[in-house]
Design a protein around this motif. Structure first.
Motif, mmCIF file in Angstrom:
data_model
loop_
_atom_site.group_PDB
_atom_site.id
_atom_site.type_symbol
_atom_site.label_atom_id
_atom_site.label_comp_id
_atom_site.label_asym_id
_atom_site.label_seq_id
_atom_site.Cartn_x
_atom_site.Cartn_y
_atom_site.Cartn_z
ATOM 1 N N LEU A 197 45.175 45.745 41.803
ATOM 2 C CA LEU A 197 45.361 47.127 41.378
ATOM 3 C C LEU A 197 45.142 48.029 42.580
ATOM 4 N N VAL A 198 46.163 48.776 42.954
ATOM 5 C CA VAL A 198 45.985 49.659 44.104
ATOM 6 C C VAL A 198 46.220 51.104 43.699
ATOM 7 N N GLY A 199 45.454 51.985 44.269
ATOM 8 C CA GLY A 199 45.612 53.399 43.960
ATOM 9 C C GLY A 199 44.435 54.194 44.475
ATOM 10 N N PRO A 200 44.558 55.508 44.456
ATOM 11 C CA PRO A 200 43.473 56.363 44.953
ATOM 12 C C PRO A 200 42.208 56.205 44.113
ATOM 13 N N PRO A 201 41.069 56.610 44.641
ATOM 14 C CA PRO A 201 39.811 56.501 43.893
ATOM 15 C C PRO A 201 39.866 57.304 42.598
ATOM 16 N N GLY A 202 39.252 56.785 41.582
ATOM 17 C CA GLY A 202 39.108 57.546 40.340
ATOM 18 C C GLY A 202 40.318 57.545 39.439
ATOM 19 N N THR A 203 41.292 56.679 39.709
ATOM 20 C CA THR A 203 42.479 56.681 38.862
ATOM 21 C C THR A 203 42.371 55.693 37.707
ATOM 22 N N GLY A 204 41.256 54.978 37.625
ATOM 23 C CA GLY A 204 41.061 54.114 36.466
ATOM 24 C C GLY A 204 41.314 52.649 36.732
ATOM 25 N N LYS A 205 41.192 52.214 37.966
ATOM 26 C CA LYS A 205 41.434 50.800 38.268
ATOM 27 C C LYS A 205 40.379 49.914 37.625
ATOM 28 N N THR A 206 39.133 50.266 37.828
ATOM 29 C CA THR A 206 38.043 49.495 37.228
ATOM 30 C C THR A 206 38.159 49.516 35.709
ATOM 31 N N LEU A 207 38.478 50.690 35.200
ATOM 32 C CA LEU A 207 38.627 50.860 33.760
ATOM 33 C C LEU A 207 39.736 49.962 33.221
ATOM 34 N N SER A 256 32.441 40.349 36.967
ATOM 35 C CA SER A 256 32.827 41.312 37.978
ATOM 36 C C SER A 256 31.843 41.311 39.120
ATOM 37 N N ILE A 257 32.381 41.571 40.272
ATOM 38 C CA ILE A 257 31.553 41.650 41.467
ATOM 39 C C ILE A 257 32.229 42.622 42.404
ATOM 40 N N SER A 258 31.451 43.332 43.172
ATOM 41 C CA SER A 258 32.049 44.282 44.090
ATOM 42 C C SER A 258 32.148 43.651 45.461
ATOM 43 N N PRO A 315 39.046 30.752 28.899
ATOM 44 C CA PRO A 315 39.750 31.809 29.603
ATOM 45 C C PRO A 315 38.856 33.028 29.855
ATOM 46 N N CYS A 316 39.013 33.579 31.017
ATOM 47 C CA CYS A 316 38.208 34.751 31.362
ATOM 48 C C CYS A 316 38.874 35.524 32.492
ATOM 49 N N ILE A 317 38.261 36.639 32.800
ATOM 50 C CA ILE A 317 38.782 37.465 33.883
ATOM 51 C C ILE A 317 37.728 37.597 34.965
ATOM 52 N N VAL A 318 38.162 37.374 36.185
ATOM 53 C CA VAL A 318 37.274 37.604 37.324
ATOM 54 C C VAL A 318 37.773 38.866 37.998
ATOM 55 N N PHE A 319 36.893 39.816 38.145
ATOM 56 C CA PHE A 319 37.320 41.085 38.744
ATOM 57 C C PHE A 319 36.559 41.343 40.041
ATOM 58 N N ILE A 320 37.299 41.465 41.110
ATOM 59 C CA ILE A 320 36.677 41.769 42.398
ATOM 60 C C ILE A 320 37.002 43.214 42.740
ATOM 61 N N ASP A 321 36.011 44.068 42.591
ATOM 62 C CA ASP A 321 36.214 45.490 42.847
ATOM 63 C C ASP A 321 36.110 45.741 44.346
ATOM 64 N N GLU A 322 36.783 46.750 44.813
ATOM 65 C CA GLU A 322 36.741 47.116 46.238
ATOM 66 C C GLU A 322 36.925 45.889 47.119
ATOM 67 N N ILE A 323 38.009 45.205 46.897
ATOM 68 C CA ILE A 323 38.194 43.930 47.605
ATOM 69 C C ILE A 323 38.385 44.139 49.102
ATOM 70 N N THR A 348 41.622 47.961 44.906
ATOM 71 C CA THR A 348 41.364 48.514 46.232
ATOM 72 C C THR A 348 42.041 49.864 46.359
ATOM 73 N N ASN A 349 41.494 50.721 47.198
ATOM 74 C CA ASN A 349 42.244 51.917 47.528
ATOM 75 C C ASN A 349 42.702 51.909 48.983
ATOM 76 N N ARG A 350 42.602 50.736 49.615
ATOM 77 C CA ARG A 350 43.113 50.626 50.980
ATOM 78 C C ARG A 350 43.992 49.391 51.103
ATOM 79 N N PRO A 351 45.101 49.361 50.389
ATOM 80 C CA PRO A 351 45.916 48.138 50.386
ATOM 81 C C PRO A 351 46.451 47.792 51.768
ATOM 82 N N ASP A 352 46.698 48.796 52.598
ATOM 83 C CA ASP A 352 47.290 48.510 53.900
ATOM 84 C C ASP A 352 46.333 47.784 54.831
ATOM 85 N N SER A 353 45.049 47.797 54.506
ATOM 86 C CA SER A 353 44.116 47.134 55.409
ATOM 87 C C SER A 353 43.837 45.697 54.985
#
Ligand code: ADP
Ligand code: MG
Ligand code: ZN
Length: 626
Positions: free
Chosen positions: A205-215, A230-232, A260-268, A312-317
């Motif tokens: 999920l890519v986009g600016p901060p606060g757009t609801g990615k974690t949500l 989830s883990i950051s 089945p489950c979801i693994v979420f890596i925030d701020e990857i 992430t909000n820095r996909p280019d990096s």
């Protein structure tokens, strides 16, 4: 971190409760005096007089006190008194016929005392702690006992139910559509397996901060009703070498068990940065973690139903290797909400507060162009706080309008004292902006003008709100915007023949816009459609860097200066033409401090009408009559 740190906290709390209970129990046994029943205390002299009066029945002589029962007429009462060094006491008691005993003073050796009071309790605490930790570790799937706690479990948050669904996410329809397939897969992995379709292992999920990615990630887990790990990313990058990699390994092990489950890596991006990007040698730990992540993603069998989401909000990096097919091969943009999206988000969050039914959410959405979902949620909350502060029971339109300004420009600094002369400068400055905006075609209408200072440092501002959402801007509109930005300073020059520091923000914005026109939008005289700057961090402020020769760079500077100057001159001449109404409007603003776009336009329209009439009557005298 938005994740729920419930698990580890709860464990700790339990531990403390147990410790307190253990302490209480020990105190009860070791210090029996606590449990001694209360008796009435009397002076020693009274004890003696009761003794002589043959009232005392029984007595227990202890090392520092005497407990005794006495017959006071119709009942028997227990008393205590301090014991005095009284050799004659025994004789007196014998004579009085009292039945008495003496307790043996405690003769526990100091070593035994030490063990009883210190060693045992401490050993007890350690034992209980160990048991609890072992229990917690086993519960979270680690299983290898005490030591593995520090290794990885402490910060992997597992929620069996996130409690969020797609209904909690407003707007973002494209992102939701892309994620629905994943939900379906988690519901029914077999269906996909039968046909031989492989689900993507991961989605980014890519986009600016606060757009609801974690949500969104939580909503996917909630919709699919599967556990959510989830883990950051920043938590992977630990102080101790090898921890990050161990954590990744452990995370995947736990996830496979719970599939089945979801693994979420925030701020990857914290782990997933391009591997060669940093200083040599300095990023060993991060690289190890990343390598571990890559190999785990290759290694596990996605048909089991483990889906990895990352944000992430820095996909280019990010390292290219992460985006390869078989890893995060789905990229789901989560953009800033558009008009309809903002309205929907406002409505979702307004459900959490008691809002008046006649709020026009579309109007609020129009005034908040460019804000994220998080900011919109904040606006609703600020509005509610405001309503409470004013002792109302409902959030109203005006609360939300004030909240927009609070979120954008900070709180009002009502207490700030501004000298009248400065206030005048600020008023003319703001009216300068508004007047020039109004005098140009194709610029957004003025919505509000205020000279109440804000905590952000703004001394006043002019709010312009578009009537509709625009996706394109014409060259004329951009030039007009630059002109409007220069108009504050232009008004100061025209009226006070002196300039102030108040225009610094305008200057910055005007320059940025002019530069963008020339270097990125192909709206220049000399460079045609060439890209002269590249943008980094599209989602975070959008820093740019020049990609051209030094000569070109100098030529760009020249053109930027010329463009801004042209706009500045235009603003100055527009204000000169409208000087009478500039005075009139500024006086009005000075009196009111805040005026609406309507009030502003009324004054301006009346002025125009008078001007028109005067011109019709006596064209030559028009200028003087006004
Ligand atoms: P991100 O992870 O993209 O930085 P979050 O998911 O943490 O953003 O969003 C922060 C908060 O903003 C959410 O908890 C929610 O209250 C609000 N929010 C953001 N986007 C939306 C949306 N599309 N719909 C509803 N609420 C949203
Ligand atoms: Mg987030
Ligand atoms: Zn200004």
């Amino acid at each position: 971190m938005n994740q729920d740190p419930q698990k580890p906290k709860r464990g700790l709390l339990f531990y403390y409760v147990i410790v307190i209970i253990v302490m209480l129990v020990m105190n009860l046994f070791l210090i029996p005096s606590l449990s001694k029943e209360t008796t009435e205390e009397v002076p020693y002299s009274e004890f003696l007089s009761m003794l002589d009066a043959h009232r005392v029945l029984q007595a227990k002589v202890e090392s520092t006190s005497i407990t005794f029962t006495a017959d006071i007429g119709n009942s028997v009462v227990a008393y205590t008194t301090g014991r005095m060094d009284d050799p004659a006491l025994v004789n007196r008691m014998v004579q009085a016929g009292v039945e008495f005993t003496q307790t043996v003073p405690t003769t526990i050796s100091p070593i035994l005392q030490l063990i009883l009071y210190w060693v045992l309790p401490i050993a007890g605490f350690i034992l209980v702690g160990q048991l609890l930790m072992r229990y917690a570790t086993r519960n979270m799937g680690g299983g290898s006992g005490f030591m593995s706690l520090g290794k990885s479990n402490a910060k992997v948050y597992m929620e069996s139910q996130t409690g969020k669904t797609f209904q909690d996410v407003a707007g973002e329809d494209e992102a939701k559509a892309a994620l629905k397939e994943i939900v379906d897969f988690l519901h029914n992995p077999a269906k996909y397996k039968e046909i031989g379709a492989k689900m993507p292992k991961g989605a980014l999920l890519v986009g600016p901060p606060g757009t609801g990615k974690t949500l969104l990630a939580k909503a996917v887990a909630g919709e699919a009703k599967v556990p959510f790990f989830s883990i950051s990313g920043s938590e992977f990058v630990e102080m101790f070498v090898g921890m990050g990699a161990a954590r990744v390994r452990d995370l995947f092990k736990q996830a496979t068990e719970k599939a089945p489950c979801i693994v979420f890596i925030d701020e990857i991006d914290a782990v997933g940065k391009k591997r060669d990007a940093g200083m040599p040698g300095g990023n060993d730990e991060r690289e190890q973690t990343l390598n571990q992540l890559l190999s785990e993603m290759d290694g596990f069998d996605s048909s089991k139903g483990v889906v990895i989401l990352a944000a992430t909000n820095r996909p280019d990096s990010l390292d290219q290797a992460l985006m390869r097919p078989g890893r995060f091969d789905r990229r789901i943009p989560v953009e800033l909400p558009d008009l309809a999206g903002r309205e929907a988000i406002l409505r979702v969050h307004a459900k959490d507060v008691r809002a008046s039914s006649d709020i026009n959410y579309r109007e609020v959405a129009l005034a908040t162009s460019g804000t994220s979902g998080a900011e919109l949620a904040n606006i609703i909350n600020e509005g509610a706080l405001l309503a409470v502060r004013e002792g109302r029971t409902q959030v109203e339109q005006k609360d939300l309008e004030e909240a927009i300004e609070t979120v954008i420009a900070g709180y009002q600094r009502k207490g700030a004292v501004i000298l009248p002369e400065e206030k005048r400068v600020i008023a003319y400055h703001e009216i300068g902006h508004a007047l020039v905006a109004a005098r140009q075609t194709s610029s957004a209408p003025v919505h509000k003008i205020t000279i109440i200072p804000r905590t952000s440092g703004a001394l006043g501002y002019t709010m312009q709100v578009e009537e509709d959402e625009h996706y394109l801007m014409t060259q004329e509109e951009i030039v007009n915007k630059i002109t409007t930005l220069t108009a504050g300073r232009a008004a100061e020059e025209l009226i006070f023949h002196e300039i102030t520091s108040g225009a610094s923000n305008d200057i910055e914005q005007a320059t940025k816009l002019a530069r963008t026109m020339i270097t990125r939008l192909g709206m220049s005289e000399n460079f045609d459609m060439t890209a002269l700057e590249s943008v980094q961090n599209v989602y975070l402020g959008g820093d740019t860097s020049l990609i051209c020769s030094e000569e070109t760079s100098a030529a760009i500077d020249d053109e930027v200066i010329r463009l801004v100057q042209t706009c500045h001159d235009k603003a100055l001449s527009l204000l000169t033409e409208n000087e009478p109404v500039l005075h009139q409007l500024s006086d009005y603003l000075l009196q009111r401090e805040t005026i609406t776009g309507e009030e502003f336009m009324n004054i301006l329209n009346q002025y125009d009408a008078r001007l028109q009439a005067a011109q019709n009557d006596a064209p030559a005298a028009a200028a003087e009559t006004l």
